[in-house]
Design an enzyme around this catalytic site. Structure first.
Site, mmCIF file in Angstrom:
data_model
loop_
_atom_site.group_PDB
_atom_site.id
_atom_site.type_symbol
_atom_site.label_atom_id
_atom_site.label_comp_id
_atom_site.label_asym_id
_atom_site.label_seq_id
_atom_site.Cartn_x
_atom_site.Cartn_y
_atom_site.Cartn_z
ATOM 1 N N GLU A 135 2.160 -22.598 76.410
ATOM 2 C CA GLU A 135 0.898 -21.871 76.601
ATOM 3 C C GLU A 135 -0.140 -22.820 77.218
ATOM 4 O O GLU A 135 -1.067 -22.399 77.883
ATOM 5 C CB GLU A 135 0.399 -21.288 75.269
ATOM 6 C CG GLU A 135 -0.537 -20.108 75.458
ATOM 7 C CD GLU A 135 -0.909 -19.396 74.174
ATOM 8 O OE1 GLU A 135 -1.629 -19.985 73.354
ATOM 9 O OE2 GLU A 135 -0.488 -18.237 73.988
ATOM 10 N N HIS A 155 26.890 -28.014 67.508
ATOM 11 C CA HIS A 155 28.039 -27.112 67.423
ATOM 12 C C HIS A 155 27.734 -25.791 68.105
ATOM 13 O O HIS A 155 28.366 -24.771 67.808
ATOM 14 C CB HIS A 155 28.430 -26.922 65.956
ATOM 15 C CG HIS A 155 28.893 -28.209 65.346
ATOM 16 N ND1 HIS A 155 30.201 -28.649 65.439
ATOM 17 C CD2 HIS A 155 28.207 -29.187 64.720
ATOM 18 C CE1 HIS A 155 30.294 -29.826 64.848
ATOM 19 N NE2 HIS A 155 29.098 -30.188 64.409
ATOM 20 N N GLY A 188 -6.453 -21.958 69.923
ATOM 21 C CA GLY A 188 -5.526 -21.382 68.936
ATOM 22 C C GLY A 188 -4.343 -22.294 68.649
ATOM 23 O O GLY A 188 -3.996 -22.548 67.495
ATOM 24 N N ARG A 189 -3.723 -22.810 69.698
ATOM 25 C CA ARG A 189 -2.504 -23.619 69.503
ATOM 26 C C ARG A 189 -2.821 -25.050 69.073
ATOM 27 O O ARG A 189 -1.908 -25.840 68.845
ATOM 28 C CB ARG A 189 -1.657 -23.593 70.763
ATOM 29 C CG ARG A 189 -2.403 -23.997 72.023
ATOM 30 C CD ARG A 189 -1.610 -23.646 73.273
ATOM 31 N NE ARG A 189 -2.357 -23.889 74.496
ATOM 32 C CZ ARG A 189 -3.221 -23.043 75.046
ATOM 33 N NH1 ARG A 189 -3.489 -21.885 74.469
ATOM 34 N NH2 ARG A 189 -3.844 -23.338 76.172
ATOM 35 N N LYS A 228 -8.315 -16.455 65.066
ATOM 36 C CA LYS A 228 -9.496 -17.084 65.654
ATOM 37 C C LYS A 228 -10.478 -15.999 66.116
ATOM 38 O O LYS A 228 -11.646 -16.037 65.805
ATOM 39 C CB LYS A 228 -9.073 -17.983 66.821
ATOM 40 C CG LYS A 228 -10.232 -18.642 67.512
ATOM 41 C CD LYS A 228 -9.786 -19.566 68.634
ATOM 42 C CE LYS A 228 -10.990 -20.024 69.432
ATOM 43 N NZ LYS A 228 -10.636 -20.837 70.578
ATOM 44 N N LYS A 284 -1.109 -7.685 77.210
ATOM 45 C CA LYS A 284 -1.890 -7.101 76.106
ATOM 46 C C LYS A 284 -2.599 -5.839 76.574
ATOM 47 O O LYS A 284 -2.587 -4.812 75.902
ATOM 48 C CB LYS A 284 -2.980 -8.087 75.652
ATOM 49 C CG LYS A 284 -2.527 -9.213 74.779
ATOM 50 C CD LYS A 284 -3.794 -9.908 74.228
ATOM 51 C CE LYS A 284 -3.517 -11.331 73.830
ATOM 52 N NZ LYS A 284 -4.721 -12.066 73.452
ATOM 53 N N GLU A 309 -1.888 -7.419 66.829
ATOM 54 C CA GLU A 309 -0.781 -7.627 65.887
ATOM 55 C C GLU A 309 -1.316 -7.995 64.505
ATOM 56 O O GLU A 309 -0.899 -7.438 63.483
ATOM 57 C CB GLU A 309 0.136 -8.759 66.380
ATOM 58 C CG GLU A 309 0.947 -8.440 67.617
ATOM 59 C CD GLU A 309 0.215 -8.756 68.924
ATOM 60 O OE1 GLU A 309 -1.033 -8.875 68.906
ATOM 61 O OE2 GLU A 309 0.892 -8.869 69.956
HETATM 62 O O1 F6P Z 1 -1.254 -15.416 72.683
HETATM 63 C C1 F6P Z 1 -2.584 -15.565 72.961
HETATM 64 C C2 F6P Z 1 -3.354 -16.091 71.804
HETATM 65 O O2 F6P Z 1 -4.716 -16.024 72.144
HETATM 66 C C3 F6P Z 1 -2.979 -17.498 71.383
HETATM 67 O O3 F6P Z 1 -3.529 -18.469 72.173
HETATM 68 C C4 F6P Z 1 -3.467 -17.519 69.986
HETATM 69 O O4 F6P Z 1 -2.952 -18.601 69.263
HETATM 70 C C5 F6P Z 1 -2.969 -16.181 69.517
HETATM 71 O O5 F6P Z 1 -3.174 -15.321 70.621
HETATM 72 C C6 F6P Z 1 -3.643 -15.623 68.307
HETATM 73 O O6 F6P Z 1 -5.020 -15.438 68.501
HETATM 74 P P1 F6P Z 1 -6.001 -15.207 67.298
HETATM 75 O O7 F6P Z 1 -5.951 -16.388 66.407
HETATM 76 O O8 F6P Z 1 -7.338 -15.012 67.920
HETATM 77 O O9 F6P Z 1 -5.554 -13.974 66.558
#
Ligand code: F6P
Length: 544
Positions: free
Chosen positions: A355, A386, A269-270, A208, A506, A214
């Site tokens: 979240e 199990h 995002g979620r 987003k 972060k 990452e």
């Molecule tokens: O973990 C924080 C967060 O902002 C989430 O809400 C989001 O889904 C994720 O990082 C990834 O963010 P982006 O889509 O901006 O890379």
């Protein structure tokens, strides 16, 4: 009108008194007293049958919980969401994932703009790419068609896509391979691409913000991997597409914005799996099945928007969650899909629920004096039975469980499905009714182990039953949980749509990265963190 503080609401107070009388009543009694209970305490919508009779509630509990929803303005807040008001107060944003699945002919004005046209314009572009990739028309740099799709993203830009891909694998185009890379741990990327041919691979960089470390680290490694094999910068345009709200950063990365699929800041995002973040899903199942997925979401959205509270599945499940959390003191919720295709559903729901509702202040920024979101976790049945079900049955904590089952298998094979489904019903039955000492005694066995074999029961479950797992049904199921989260957040008076709690870690990590490589910076952390960094550097031969 702003509701009174939660614990001052008449319904909350009444529930506090009520739990003293009802809280300890056993489900055995409640079922004995009302032989029709299992036929009364149920609701249905969008193909999902919810049996909530095995919760520790009476009609009075339900009445008070519904009163609490009214006193908490749940319906008003829901309507404000659907009107596009900025209900995400801490980020000053509208919350309109529901717009992503509204039909083409509908209309929704957000901040002066009718967004439905834009939503469908993106869907059309996604469908064009999906059709070209699926038919082999989209050619890679060397002229070969695409065989592999690698989605790189994390959090909401990964969990929805991977969950949906796994859930709908039955409907997917089988000559395409899908991989999902989320972790910045290089093992994730290296293992995902090790057997892939670069000239047949399409990377979807899903972020987003397009600033997530990452994802960008993995995206840079993907580009390096591709260029190492194809040897020309011009290959990037044929092998990379981006899904983001941030065109500037996408261009800065080197992806042609013609290959970018946008979405909007009013999609969290979620809550983004029905935005362009769903591109990998559409590539897997095709535009028509993807449209069915969206229609399933929309059907549940409409149910949530229009159904009376007492028949409203998300409202009922949300209220039962509040009852379990705040009045019965349950700290976790298990989600157990009895369907192997839903194996990533619990992971997806963890982000969605935790979240969203893992918050410690109200919308006004006041520290709450009540519990908010519980821990969600789970595994597909019957594997969990199990493993950890022992604790759910006989442990000292009460863990409410959502059990999700289907009447039909997508892969009928002998009596597998009836055996699986028997476990759906048996687990809910065992959790509710348990086994008394007298019942144990009636079975053969030594007296000394009677106490070990007694199962207390009185453990709440929701059983969700549907006919068969389809794209449409998946949409309705996910929308159901989205609105459960909404309902609970509205009652707790928290902002279910921000996520400030992830920021500190972060920031600290980006400060620490250079300290790991630089041999002698002055470490200014606490003594524990300093010692860990020093030891890490030593193990890496980078000095003390
Ligand atoms: O973990 C924080 C967060 O902002 C989430 O809400 C989001 O889904 C994720 O990082 C990834 O963010 P982006 O889509 O901006 O890379």
């Amino acid at each position: 009108m702003t509701p009174a503080p939660l614990q001052d609401r008449p319904a909350w107070r009444a529930l506090e008194a009520h739990v003293e009388t009802i809280g300890q009543r056993h489900l055995r009694q409640l079922f004995e007293q009302d032989p029709e209970r299992g036929r009364r305490l149920r609701a249905q919508a969008a193909g999902i049958y919810l049996d909530y009779s095995k919760n520790r509630i009476t009609d009075e509990t339900l009445k008070l919980l519904l009163q609490l929803a009214r006193e908490s303005n749940v319906a008003e807040r829901r309507d404000a969401m659907f009107r596009g008001e900025h209900i995400n107060v801490s980020e000053d944003r509208a919350v309109l994932h529901v717009a992503l699945r509204m039909p083409r002919e509908s209309s929704l004005v957000v901040d002066g703009v009718d967004v439905i046209g834009e939503v469908h314009a993106v869907l059309d572009r996604m469908a064009d790419v999906a059709t070209r990739v699926r038919s082999g028309q989209w050619r890679g740099f060397t002229g070969r068609s695409i065989k592999n799709v690698v989605n790189i993203g994390i959090g909401g830009s990964d969990l929805g896509p991977v969950m949906a891909y796994e859930a709908l694998r039955f409907y997917s185009q089988r000559d395409l391979t899908f991989r999902f890379v989320s972790n910045v741990d290089s093992d994730d990327f290296v293992e995902a691409v090790r057997d892939l041919d670069a000239d047949e691979t399409l990377f979807i960089i899903s972020s987003k913000t397009f600033t997530t470390v990452e994802t960008l680290t993995n995206a840079h490694s993907a580009r390096a991997w591709l260029l190492e094999r194809l040897g020309d910068d011009a290959a990037v345009a044929k092998h990379f597409v981006a899904v983001s709200t941030n065109a500037e950063q996408v261009a800065a990365f080197g992806i042609d914005t013609a290959n970018m699929f946008g979405f909007w800041d009013w999609v969290g995002g979620r809550y983004s799996m029905t935005s362009a973040i769903g591109l990998s899903t559409m590539l897997a199942i095709g535009p028509d099945a993807y449209a069915e997925l969206l229609s399933g979401f929309h059907e549940m959205d409409e149910h949530f928007r229009l159904a009376p509270l007492e028949e409203n599945l998300p409202v009922l499940m949300g209220l039962l969650g509040v009852w379990n959390r705040n009045f019965l003191g349950c700290t976790t919720v298990g989600v157990m899909p009895y369907d192997q295709y839903l194996k990533r559903l619990p992971a997806y729901l963890q982000q969605l629920t935790m979240e969203s509702n893992g918050k410690h202040v109200t919308l006004e920024g006041v520290t709450v004096d009540y519990q908010t979101g519980p821990v969600y976790w789970g595994e597909p049945g019957t594997n969990g039975q199990h493993s950890f079900y022992q604790l759910i049955h006989q442990g000292t904590s009460i863990i409410p469980v959502d059990i999700i089952g289907f009447a039909r298998s997508l892969n009928p094979l002998g009596d597998h499905h009836d055996i699986l489904s028997a476990n759906v019903f048996a687990q809910a039955e065992a959790l509710a009714f348990g086994k008394t000492a007298d019942e144990v005694r009636r079975d053969a066995g030594p007296e000394r182990v009677i106490a070990h074999r007694v199962m207390e029961g009185n453990r709440p479950t929701n059983v969700l039953l549907a006919e068969v797992l389809t794209p449409k049904l998946l949409g309705s199921l996910i929308a159901l949980y989205e609105h459960v989260v909404f309902t609970q957040g509205a009652i707790w008076g928290i902002d279910s749509f921000d996520q400030w709690g992830v920021e500190l870690g972060k920031a600290l990590a980006s400060a620490i990265v250079p300290e790991l490589t630089d041999v002698a910076p002055v470490l200014g952390h606490d003594s524990s963190t300093n010692a860990l960094i020093e030891h890490y550097r030593k193990l890496n031969g980078r000095g003390s």
